[in-house]
Design a protein around this motif. Structure first.
Motif, PDB file in Angstrom:
ATOM      1  N   MET A   1      37.346  46.481  33.458  1.00  0.00           N
ATOM      2  CA  MET A   1      38.630  47.127  33.743  1.00  0.00           C
ATOM      3  C   MET A   1      38.655  48.537  33.134  1.00  0.00           C
ATOM      4  O   MET A   1      39.052  49.492  33.795  1.00  0.00           O
TER       5      MET A   1
ATOM      6  N   ARG B   1      42.590  35.026  36.304  1.00  0.00           N
ATOM      7  CA  ARG B   1      43.386  34.150  35.446  1.00  0.00           C
ATOM      8  C   ARG B   1      43.340  34.634  33.986  1.00  0.00           C
ATOM      9  O   ARG B   1      44.342  34.638  33.273  1.00  0.00           O
ATOM     10  N   LEU B   2      42.149  35.063  33.542  1.00  0.00           N
ATOM     11  CA  LEU B   2      42.001  35.526  32.158  1.00  0.00           C
ATOM     12  C   LEU B   2      42.883  36.739  31.892  1.00  0.00           C
ATOM     13  O   LEU B   2      43.350  36.944  30.777  1.00  0.00           O
ATOM     14  N   PHE B   3      43.117  37.562  32.927  1.00  0.00           N
ATOM     15  CA  PHE B   3      43.957  38.734  32.747  1.00  0.00           C
ATOM     16  C   PHE B   3      45.431  38.414  32.949  1.00  0.00           C
ATOM     17  O   PHE B   3      46.263  39.308  32.903  1.00  0.00           O
TER      18      PHE B   3
ATOM     19  N   VAL C   1      33.593  29.602  33.811  1.00  0.00           N
ATOM     20  CA  VAL C   1      33.439  29.709  35.271  1.00  0.00           C
ATOM     21  C   VAL C   1      33.021  31.129  35.641  1.00  0.00           C
ATOM     22  O   VAL C   1      32.128  31.346  36.466  1.00  0.00           O
ATOM     23  N   ALA C   2      33.673  32.123  34.990  1.00  0.00           N
ATOM     24  CA  ALA C   2      33.347  33.520  35.286  1.00  0.00           C
ATOM     25  C   ALA C   2      31.896  33.822  34.933  1.00  0.00           C
ATOM     26  O   ALA C   2      31.199  34.514  35.681  1.00  0.00           O
TER      27      ALA C   2
ATOM     28  N   GLY D   1      34.195  32.763  40.102  1.00  0.00           N
ATOM     29  CA  GLY D   1      34.112  33.473  38.830  1.00  0.00           C
ATOM     30  C   GLY D   1      35.125  34.590  38.747  1.00  0.00           C
ATOM     31  O   GLY D   1      35.832  34.724  37.749  1.00  0.00           O
ATOM     32  N   ASN D   2      35.241  35.368  39.825  1.00  0.00           N
ATOM     33  CA  ASN D   2      36.183  36.484  39.794  1.00  0.00           C
ATOM     34  C   ASN D   2      37.628  35.985  39.806  1.00  0.00           C
ATOM     35  O   ASN D   2      38.506  36.582  39.177  1.00  0.00           O
TER      36      ASN D   2
ATOM     37  N   SER E   1      38.669  33.243  38.378  1.00  0.00           N
ATOM     38  CA  SER E   1      39.020  32.817  37.025  1.00  0.00           C
ATOM     39  C   SER E   1      39.135  34.024  36.103  1.00  0.00           C
ATOM     40  O   SER E   1      39.862  33.991  35.110  1.00  0.00           O
ATOM     41  N   PHE E   2      38.450  35.120  36.466  1.00  0.00           N
ATOM     42  CA  PHE E   2      38.623  36.366  35.725  1.00  0.00           C
ATOM     43  C   PHE E   2      40.050  36.865  35.858  1.00  0.00           C
ATOM     44  O   PHE E   2      40.652  37.336  34.894  1.00  0.00           O
TER      45      PHE E   2
ATOM     46  N   ASP F   1      41.394  29.454  28.277  1.00  0.00           N
ATOM     47  CA  ASP F   1      40.687  30.736  28.243  1.00  0.00           C
ATOM     48  C   ASP F   1      39.179  30.517  28.253  1.00  0.00           C
ATOM     49  O   ASP F   1      38.444  31.134  29.032  1.00  0.00           O
TER      50      ASP F   1
ATOM     51  N   GLY G   1      29.661  32.366  37.558  1.00  0.00           N
ATOM     52  CA  GLY G   1      29.801  33.124  38.797  1.00  0.00           C
ATOM     53  C   GLY G   1      29.048  34.435  38.753  1.00  0.00           C
ATOM     54  O   GLY G   1      28.258  34.748  39.646  1.00  0.00           O
ATOM     55  N   PHE G   2      29.267  35.208  37.669  1.00  0.00           N
ATOM     56  CA  PHE G   2      28.605  36.508  37.587  1.00  0.00           C
ATOM     57  C   PHE G   2      27.132  36.353  37.259  1.00  0.00           C
ATOM     58  O   PHE G   2      26.312  37.174  37.661  1.00  0.00           O
TER      59      PHE G   2
ATOM     60  N   TYR H   1      36.267  51.045  35.191  1.00  0.00           N
ATOM     61  CA  TYR H   1      36.682  51.728  36.420  1.00  0.00           C
ATOM     62  C   TYR H   1      38.005  52.464  36.237  1.00  0.00           C
ATOM     63  O   TYR H   1      38.313  53.364  36.990  1.00  0.00           O
TER      64      TYR H   1
ATOM     65  N   GLY I   1      43.691  44.744  40.512  1.00  0.00           N
ATOM     66  CA  GLY I   1      42.821  45.273  39.457  1.00  0.00           C
ATOM     67  C   GLY I   1      41.570  44.441  39.254  1.00  0.00           C
ATOM     68  O   GLY I   1      40.499  44.985  39.003  1.00  0.00           O
ATOM     69  N   THR I   2      41.682  43.105  39.362  1.00  0.00           N
ATOM     70  CA  THR I   2      40.503  42.274  39.090  1.00  0.00           C
ATOM     71  C   THR I   2      39.669  42.019  40.327  1.00  0.00           C
ATOM     72  O   THR I   2      38.561  41.516  40.218  1.00  0.00           O
TER      73      THR I   2
ATOM     74  N   PHE J   1      37.999  29.155  31.793  1.00  0.00           N
ATOM     75  CA  PHE J   1      37.893  30.147  32.863  1.00  0.00           C
ATOM     76  C   PHE J   1      36.789  31.152  32.566  1.00  0.00           C
ATOM     77  O   PHE J   1      36.130  31.645  33.488  1.00  0.00           O
TER      78      PHE J   1
ATOM     79  N   TRP K   1      48.517  31.644  40.249  1.00  0.00           N
ATOM     80  CA  TRP K   1      47.582  30.921  41.117  1.00  0.00           C
ATOM     81  C   TRP K   1      47.396  31.628  42.449  1.00  0.00           C
ATOM     82  O   TRP K   1      46.292  31.662  42.996  1.00  0.00           O
TER      83      TRP K   1
ATOM     84  N   MET L   1      45.116  34.422  42.015  1.00  0.00           N
ATOM     85  CA  MET L   1      43.739  33.930  41.919  1.00  0.00           C
ATOM     86  C   MET L   1      43.156  33.699  43.303  1.00  0.00           C
ATOM     87  O   MET L   1      42.010  34.051  43.577  1.00  0.00           O
TER      88      MET L   1
END
Lengths: 221, 155
Positions: free
Chosen positions: B96, A98-100, B14-15, A92-93, A95-96, B8, B18-19, B99, A164-165, B11, A104, A107
């Motif tokens: 983001m 990736r969103l930002f 998936v996030a 999950g993190n 892919s997070f 988008d 996961g969370f 923090y 950062g992520t 992903f 690869w 990631m």
């Protein structure tokens, strides 16, 4: 639910305890309870099961004893496997990241950093019974040290995004949402309490990240 | 562009899973959460990149989308609406910003000149305000359609 049992109920919900008063239908006898709330981790599975049970009591009219048995059943159900949760959180993190806009390699770096940090946090919190805030701080520091590999080795084009992520999995998202949701429904005390707790965890995360950056001596800001 | 929106959403799904798994979302609700999160995040992405919206109103509209669909999916998968909608919002939580505000506060403490302090204080307030407002707008956006659907069912 109370109507199905033929009683009236009044509840007061406070951040760390619940007060509940039950009357019989003619308002002659009453019983009050004041229960302390244990600090259990969030569990949506439990909430859904409770919700289904309460509907069952209202619509099918199962008795108190049957409901009690079912309640024990629900409470004894295990949580998701810890390793699976760690893996899913890592994915999950990643892919997070990736969103930002991370690439690869970034990631993958975030995936490794998250798995290590999350595992450390659960070990510290559960096995060593550290305070949640200290565990968060340690996990954030670990994750940021691992994620700074992008800066040190130069393997990725987006090292700043990776760093950062890498700590975002520690953000207490559900407490923030619950806090506003309490605010909307007028439970101001609960709302404030949740908000402050979430803010403290976020502050610990920030301090951990700053510590990690300081250890690795990176010009991030 | 269409591919970007699709990836988008993927992903974000998936996030969300996961969370969500940290908070022990029921396995049967994973699909619903993933779908809602994908739709919500893709909506926000489209509004921000195609329509050039600011992140705050975009998150609000995305939350409304999640709130509109959550009651129907909740009935389909037999889970309470909140157990679907709240984890679906998780990828949109402005972590983001949260923090960065803390980092701003730390920078405030170690700043040596007034200009440095002002910049750090600006970082603290700018990020903190945006974070709080996004979370509030998101929860308000998701609550309104759910409450309306609730009223309709109960009379």
């Amino acid at each position: 639910m109370a109507k199905a049992f033929g009683v009236d109920v009044e509840m007061t919900i406070l951040p760390r305890s619940v007060m509940m008063t039950v009357w019989d239908s003619s308002h002659e006898k009453s019983m009050a309870m004041n229960e302390k709330l244990p600090a259990i981790p969030l569990n949506f599975h439990l909430i859904s099961q409770f919700s289904q049970l309460s509907w069952k009591v209202r619509d099918v009219h199962i008795g108190v004893d049957d409901a009690q048995v079912e309640l024990e059943n629900i409470l004894s159900q295990p949580r998701l496997n810890a390793y699976l949760v760690t893996l899913l959180t890592g994915l999950g993190n990643a892919s997070f990241c990736r969103l930002f806009g991370g690439d690869w390699v970034a990631m993958f770096v975030v995936f490794v950093a998250t798995i290590n940090g999350f595992y450390l946090k659960s070990i510290l919190h559960k096995r060593w019974s550290w305070d949640m805030r200290l565990a968060t701080l340690a996990a954030a520091c670990t994750s940021s040290v691992i994620a700074s590999v992008g800066f040190v080795l130069g393997v990725t084009a987006t090292p700043d995004i990776a760093l950062g992520t890498s700590v975002l999995y520690l953000i207490p998202g559900i407490p923030y949402i619950n806090s506003v949701s309490d605010l909307i429904s007028g439970h101001l005390l609960c709302s404030l309490s949740r908000f402050i707790q979430a803010c403290i965890l976020t502050a610990c995360l920030g301090i951990g990240l700053a510590l990690g950056i300081l250890i690795m001596n990176i010009q991030y800001f | 562009m269409f591919l970007d929106i699709l990836s988008d959403g993927l992903f974000a799904a998936v996030a969300a899973i996961g969370f969500g798994s940290i908070s022990n979302v029921p396995v049967s609700a994973f699909k619903g959460c993933a779908l809602l999160a994908a739709l919500g995040h893709a909506t926000r992405y489209t509004l921000m990149h195609l329509a050039q919206w600011n992140i705050m109103p975009a998150a609000f509209v995305a939350a409304i989308v999640v709130g509109l669909l959550a009651p129907k999916l909740g009935k389909y998968w037999n889970t309470p609406v909140e157990a679907l909608a709240f984890p679906a919002l998780l990828p949109m939580i402005p972590g983001m910003y949260a923090y960065r505000a803390v980092e701003g506060a730390l920078l405030c403490l170690i700043s040596k000149t007034e200009a440095d302090f002002n910049h750090a204080f600006y970082l603290l307030n700018n990020n903190g305000m945006i974070c709080v407002i996004i979370v509030m707008l998101m929860v308000i956006g998701v609550t309104i359609p759910i409450q309306v659907a609730h009223r309709k069912v109960n009379g």
